[in-house]
Design an enzyme around this catalytic site. Structure first.
Site, mmCIF file in Angstrom:
data_model
loop_
_atom_site.group_PDB
_atom_site.id
_atom_site.type_symbol
_atom_site.label_atom_id
_atom_site.label_comp_id
_atom_site.label_asym_id
_atom_site.label_seq_id
_atom_site.Cartn_x
_atom_site.Cartn_y
_atom_site.Cartn_z
ATOM 1 N N GLY A 272 -3.350 0.260 22.455
ATOM 2 C CA GLY A 272 -2.138 0.794 23.070
ATOM 3 C C GLY A 272 -1.209 1.460 22.075
ATOM 4 O O GLY A 272 -0.803 2.601 22.242
ATOM 5 N N MET A 274 0.666 0.945 17.717
ATOM 6 C CA MET A 274 0.620 0.255 16.423
ATOM 7 C C MET A 274 1.980 0.304 15.744
ATOM 8 O O MET A 274 2.615 1.351 15.664
ATOM 9 C CB MET A 274 -0.459 0.914 15.556
ATOM 10 C CG MET A 274 -0.589 0.327 14.169
ATOM 11 S SD MET A 274 -1.105 -1.416 14.235
ATOM 12 C CE MET A 274 -0.290 -2.022 12.785
ATOM 13 N N GLU A 275 2.387 -0.850 15.214
ATOM 14 C CA GLU A 275 3.757 -1.049 14.726
ATOM 15 C C GLU A 275 3.991 -0.635 13.275
ATOM 16 O O GLU A 275 4.863 -1.209 12.619
ATOM 17 C CB GLU A 275 4.104 -2.535 14.869
ATOM 18 C CG GLU A 275 3.365 -3.492 13.903
ATOM 19 C CD GLU A 275 2.122 -4.148 14.476
ATOM 20 O OE1 GLU A 275 1.520 -3.573 15.420
ATOM 21 O OE2 GLU A 275 1.730 -5.216 13.979
ATOM 22 N N ASN A 276 3.279 0.357 12.738
ATOM 23 C CA ASN A 276 3.482 0.777 11.355
ATOM 24 C C ASN A 276 4.972 0.885 11.025
ATOM 25 O O ASN A 276 5.757 1.398 11.810
ATOM 26 C CB ASN A 276 2.837 2.144 11.119
ATOM 27 C CG ASN A 276 1.482 2.250 11.752
ATOM 28 O OD1 ASN A 276 0.584 1.499 11.417
ATOM 29 N ND2 ASN A 276 1.340 3.150 12.709
ATOM 30 N N GLU A 309 6.145 -3.028 20.115
ATOM 31 C CA GLU A 309 5.977 -2.463 18.760
ATOM 32 C C GLU A 309 7.298 -2.509 18.008
ATOM 33 O O GLU A 309 7.334 -2.794 16.813
ATOM 34 C CB GLU A 309 5.450 -1.026 18.830
ATOM 35 C CG GLU A 309 4.160 -0.845 19.632
ATOM 36 C CD GLU A 309 3.043 -1.806 19.289
ATOM 37 O OE1 GLU A 309 2.970 -2.262 18.130
ATOM 38 O OE2 GLU A 309 2.231 -2.124 20.185
ATOM 39 N N HIS A 312 7.992 -5.931 16.657
ATOM 40 C CA HIS A 312 7.166 -6.251 15.492
ATOM 41 C C HIS A 312 7.900 -5.975 14.172
ATOM 42 O O HIS A 312 7.532 -6.518 13.142
ATOM 43 C CB HIS A 312 5.890 -5.410 15.490
ATOM 44 C CG HIS A 312 4.704 -6.056 16.147
ATOM 45 N ND1 HIS A 312 4.348 -7.369 15.946
ATOM 46 C CD2 HIS A 312 3.749 -5.539 16.974
ATOM 47 C CE1 HIS A 312 3.239 -7.637 16.635
ATOM 48 N NE2 HIS A 312 2.852 -6.545 17.274
ATOM 49 N N GLU A 331 1.346 -11.645 16.904
ATOM 50 C CA GLU A 331 1.041 -11.120 18.251
ATOM 51 C C GLU A 331 1.515 -12.040 19.367
ATOM 52 O O GLU A 331 2.118 -11.594 20.342
ATOM 53 C CB GLU A 331 -0.449 -10.805 18.382
ATOM 54 C CG GLU A 331 -0.939 -9.695 17.436
ATOM 55 C CD GLU A 331 -0.164 -8.387 17.564
ATOM 56 O OE1 GLU A 331 0.602 -8.209 18.544
ATOM 57 O OE2 GLU A 331 -0.304 -7.525 16.663
#
Ligand code: TRP
Ligand code: ZN
Length: 879
Positions: A272, A274-276, A309, A312, A331
């Site tokens: 879905g 990504m929390e970069n 996200e 995070h 998570e």
């Protein structure tokens, strides 16, 4: 089996965790993005871990992969002699590293050939990256583990026309036009982070901007980058982002910490989003929204994923995981947080029911199968396979139980303590629970078993009522089935929220202070609780709010279930009572439906009749209560599953209910048609949920097709349009209308990739005969592309996991179909292939010939010479 032995050798075990022998204080990267290849220059400022200094002579082993083509290597600017290092199985070994040094490597990589979508790859005309969990090693040699945290400086060089926008984590520091048609930019991220949070994006992107002022008054620039054509579809994501930022300040005291927060939407993405750090990368399906092409469910999903996200940034980035066995630390906690947020933004009851429904359909199933694992597993073969519903959703349920046990206030103090104590660290699930213990003083040792024991606990409850003594006693008995590698499990600490109702549905006082509800803490194998002054035999409302992720059994009479469905104060209990009545009706042989003997179906019917006449009830709740348990829930048995019989029974029950309720249903349908302008707000969503649930029943009567066709033509929003489309496609009597709707939908939406995903998905899930042939045709459609995960999920995924009746066709054609596509995906995108193969692994549950044919397909897959680790782990564990 030969392969098994090899595979087992590569197992990673939690007990083998050791601190890294080296740290990387600073990471300087330079990407020269070219058409033929990309040059990655990395300068790593490396230092020995003083704590492991005893092994002064140990070599430095950097993770890498076979995709890296090493061009040059030097230490402290002096080229390394060939005897000073080795490249082994993709890893780079520096034989005699000193105490502290700068390692420079130059590698060439080919993002344009990267179809696995892990590491740096191309999606259409842009470069983008996905590093979690172990993607960074496909970009350059590194200590690619979450407990090695480093400050990143990233320079990107590329053609200015093709890649006007070049992004990475943190803040941009310098920009240079290089004269030769290329340009360069440097980004600096001041927060030390593990490599899995690194991100890079370059392409022709447009952006929508907004601003947010944090609690302490700092201004933050918010940007959402998309292709120009999608600029008009960013409003919902942007407002979701701002709501999330404010919510995290109010509810967890967490502020954003950089000057910019960016979201980029990409078409080709394995998950879905990504929390970069500072640069979230999203699947277009999780950002872009427009009422015309986006359903209510997607609007809510986007809001939840944007929040997830964003959250995070604290639960995952500022405080990260020590190793991947701690994945649920970030998570599970973050899913819990996003669920709280969604509950606050919309209807808490609806959100809870949806989540429980999802957990039962997917996590309970996973836990009953061969991939069953605990929330903190002991070992894994391929980390990509452990991004599971167990880690995410069961992990969130465990955090939810902590919230219940501590109470909201202590829970908040505990998260404050956790964030404060571990800011900037890579920690474990135990550290999280310790903060909960330290604040509350509650001993959570037994509670920790929730993280260590796999399987869904079963709690069986019996009751005793004595009229003479006015005493009511409940006895709880818990057990947990064995799962792979785990036998004879210990009793867990299970919080059970409950109340007691009299025959009018009024609550009894349960204790001296007259509370109507208590939280019973079940901790022994068998345990009782007694209530005094209960003047008549009560109906217990058990597990309110689904206070623990368990299967609870209590021998309710149909009358008691009807009472709970009609009267309990807890919406989950009301909904669940309907589910239980429906299960009973679905177990009744379908040939007695409509005769006098179908007492179970009649009990359900009576409840539905009452429900449809009830006033002052949230229409969303009625809509949910009317939905029968999904077919997949009826496949959830250890053995003897007959897909055909299950399908027929469910169809017959719907026909029966629709026939009996038709007049009421029609009235409800017309009463709930909305004339308001579409908005994805819960009041409107509730009306649509109910209206469409009713339409689904009406499809089993003569009026259905006409109503669905009208709705299809007249609706101004994708929720109603796609629902009507689905109804027509699935209905045996819709004749030409189904074909017309299919053509019109395609003609209307062929330029909108996300709308076409719905078109693909509904057709692939069609329950009518010969759908496999239709699916084969869809695979040849010009818009289908096996390299795009969304399309694979919409066609192959939809057919194999949502279309149970066709996938399980007795000749095994569905199984062979899946096997063949897994073979293709094994070469193209193993992570996606591994997710798709799961339905086959349930072969043991099915009657012959299904079981044999499913197993045969798996067996053939296991014999493939180049089977990826991702797919082989799942296949081998299932055989
Ligand atoms: N951390 C991501 C999330 O929770 C999950 C994720 C996105 C992911 N893309 C991935 C995990 C690719 C593994 C591989 O939202
Ligand atoms: Zn996440």
């Amino acid at each position: 089996m030969v392969v098994e032995k090899d595979a087992l050798l590569e197992m990673v075990h939690l007990k083998d965790y050791r601190e890294s022998k080296f740290f990387i204080d600073k990471t300087e990267l330079c990407f020269d993005l070219g058409d033929a290849f990309t040059v990655v220059t990395s300068k790593l400022h490396i230092r020995r871990n003083p704590k492991t200094a005893a092994c002064m002579t140990s070599p430095l082993v950097l993770d890498g992969s076979l995709d890296l083509d090493l061009v040059s290597i030097s230490i402290n600017a002096i080229p390394l002699s060939e005897t000073a290092y080795m490249v082994e199985e993709g890893r780079l070994v520096i034989l005699k590293p000193s105490e502290q040094f700068v390692l420079q490597t130059v590698v060439n990589i080919k993002p344009q050939d990267n179809t696995a979508l892990i590491g740096l790859y191309r999606s259409r005309e842009m470069f983008c990256s996905q590093c979690e969990a172990e993607g960074f090693r496909h970009i350059t040699y590194y200590l690619d583990r979450p407990d090695v945290m480093s400050k990143f400086f990233t320079k990107i060089i590329a053609d200015k026309k093709k890649y006007p926008v070049m992004l990475s984590n943190g803040n941009p520091t310098s920009y240079v036009e290089l004269g030769d048609g290329t340009h360069s930019i440097t980004w600096h991220d001041p927060f030390p982070k593990p490599s899995y949070l690194f991100a890079l994006v370059a392409g022709k992107l447009s952006c929508v901007e907004d601003r947010f002022v944090t609690l302490s008054g700092r201004g933050v620039l918010l940007q959402i980058y998309v292709e120009e054509k999608d600029l008009g579809k960013c409003d919902h994501a942007m407002s979701s982002l701002k709501k999330s930022m404010e919510w995290d300040e109010t509810n967890y005291g967490r502020e954003y910490d950089l000057d910019i927060f960016m979201i980029v939407a990409v078409d080709d993405f394995n998950m879905g989003a990504m929390e970069n750090k500072g640069l979230n990368i999203f699947n277009t399906s999780a950002v872009l929204a427009d009422p015309k092409i986006t359903t209510d469910a997607s609007f809510q999903n986007i809001e939840a994923i944007v929040a997830h996200e964003y959250f995070h940034n604290w639960s995952g980035n500022r405080v990260t995981c020590r190793d991947w066995f701690q994945l649920s630390l970030k998570e599970g906690f973050t899913v819990f947080r996003d669920a709280q947020f969604s509950a606050d933004m919309n209807s808490p009851a609806v959100k809870r029911i949806q989540d429980v429904s999802f957990l039962r359909a997917h996590q309970f199933t996973e836990d009953a199968g061969t991939m069953s694992h605990s929330v903190q597993p002991d070992s894994y073969l391929e980390i990509n396979n452990f991004y599971t519903v167990t880690i995410y959703e069961k992990g969130a349920e465990i955090v939810g139980m902590l919230h219940t046990l501590l109470g909201a206030e202590h829970f908040r103090s505990a998260t404050d303590l956790y964030f404060g104590r571990h800011d900037g660290q890579a920690v474990t699930i135990n550290d999280f629970v310790r903060a909960m213990e330290d604040v509350s003083g509650i001993d959570l040792e037994q509670f920790m078993l929730w993280y260590k024991q796999a399987g869904t606990p079963v709690v069986s409850v019996t009751s005793e009522y004595s009229e003479n003594s006015q005493r009511f006693m409940l006895t709880f008995q818990q057990s947990c089935p064995d799962s792979p590698g785990q036998l004879n499990k210990k009793p867990l600490l299970v919080p059970i929220r409950l109340g007691l109702l009299n025959s009018n549905g009024e609550p009894f006082g349960l204790n001296a202070v007259g509370d109507h509800e208590i939280i019973f803490q079940l901790s022994d194998k068998k345990q009782s609780v007694a209530f005094k002054n209960i003047s008549s035999k009560p109906t217990p409302a058990l597990l309110r709010g689904f206070s623990a992720p368990i299967k609870l059994n209590y021998q309710y009479s149909n009358e008691e279930l009807a009472l709970l469905a009609a009267k309990d104060t807890d919406e989950f209990v009301r909904w669940d009572a309907c589910q239980q009545l429906a299960f009973r009706a679905l177990r009744e042989p379908s040939n007695i439906l409509g005769t006098d003997t179908c007492s179970q179906a009649k009990a359900l019917l009576t409840t539905y009749e009452k429900l449809l006449s009830e006033e002052n009830i949230d229409p969303a709740l009625v809509g949910l209560m009317l939905q029968l348990p999904g077919e997949s829930r009826l496949h959830d048995k250890k053995n003897g599953v007959d897909p055909d019989a299950i399908h027929r029974r469910r169809e017959s029950l719907r026909t029966f209910l629709a026939g009996k309720l038709r007049v009421k249903l029609e009235a409800v349908y017309h009463a709930h048609k909305s004339h308001q302008t579409y908005k994805p707000v819960s009041s409107q969503i509730g009306l649509r949920t109910l209206k469409n649930a009713v339409l689904e029943y009406l499809m089993y009567t003569e009026v259905g097709v006409e109503l669905a066709w009208q709705q299809f033509k007249e609706s101004d929003n994708m929720t109603d349009q796609s629902f009507a489309f689905r109804c027509l496609v699935d209905c045996s009597r819709s004749g030409n209308y189904a074909r017309m709707a299919t053509e019109q939908f395609e003609c209307q939406w062929k330029h909108e990739a996300l709308a076409m995903n719905i078109w693909f998905q509904i057709q692939s899930a069609c329950v009518q005969k010969n759908t496999l042939a239709r699916v084969e045709k869809l695979l040849k459609h010009p818009l289908f592309n096996i390299r795009n995960p969304n399309k694979v999920r919409s066609v192959i995924g939809s057919f194999c996991s949502s279309n149970l009746i066709n996938f399980h066709e007795a000749n095994g054609a569905g199984y062979d179909f899946l096997e063949n596509h897994i073979k293709m995906l094994n070469e193209i995108n193993p992570q996606i292939g591994a997710r798709l193969v799961v339905p086959l692994t349930r072969w043991r549950q099915y009657i012959a010939p299904h079981s044999r044919l499913m197993r045969r397909a798996l067996q053939r897959l296991s014999e493939l010479p180049n089977l990826s680790k991702d797919i082989s782990e799942i296949v081998l564990k299932s055989l």
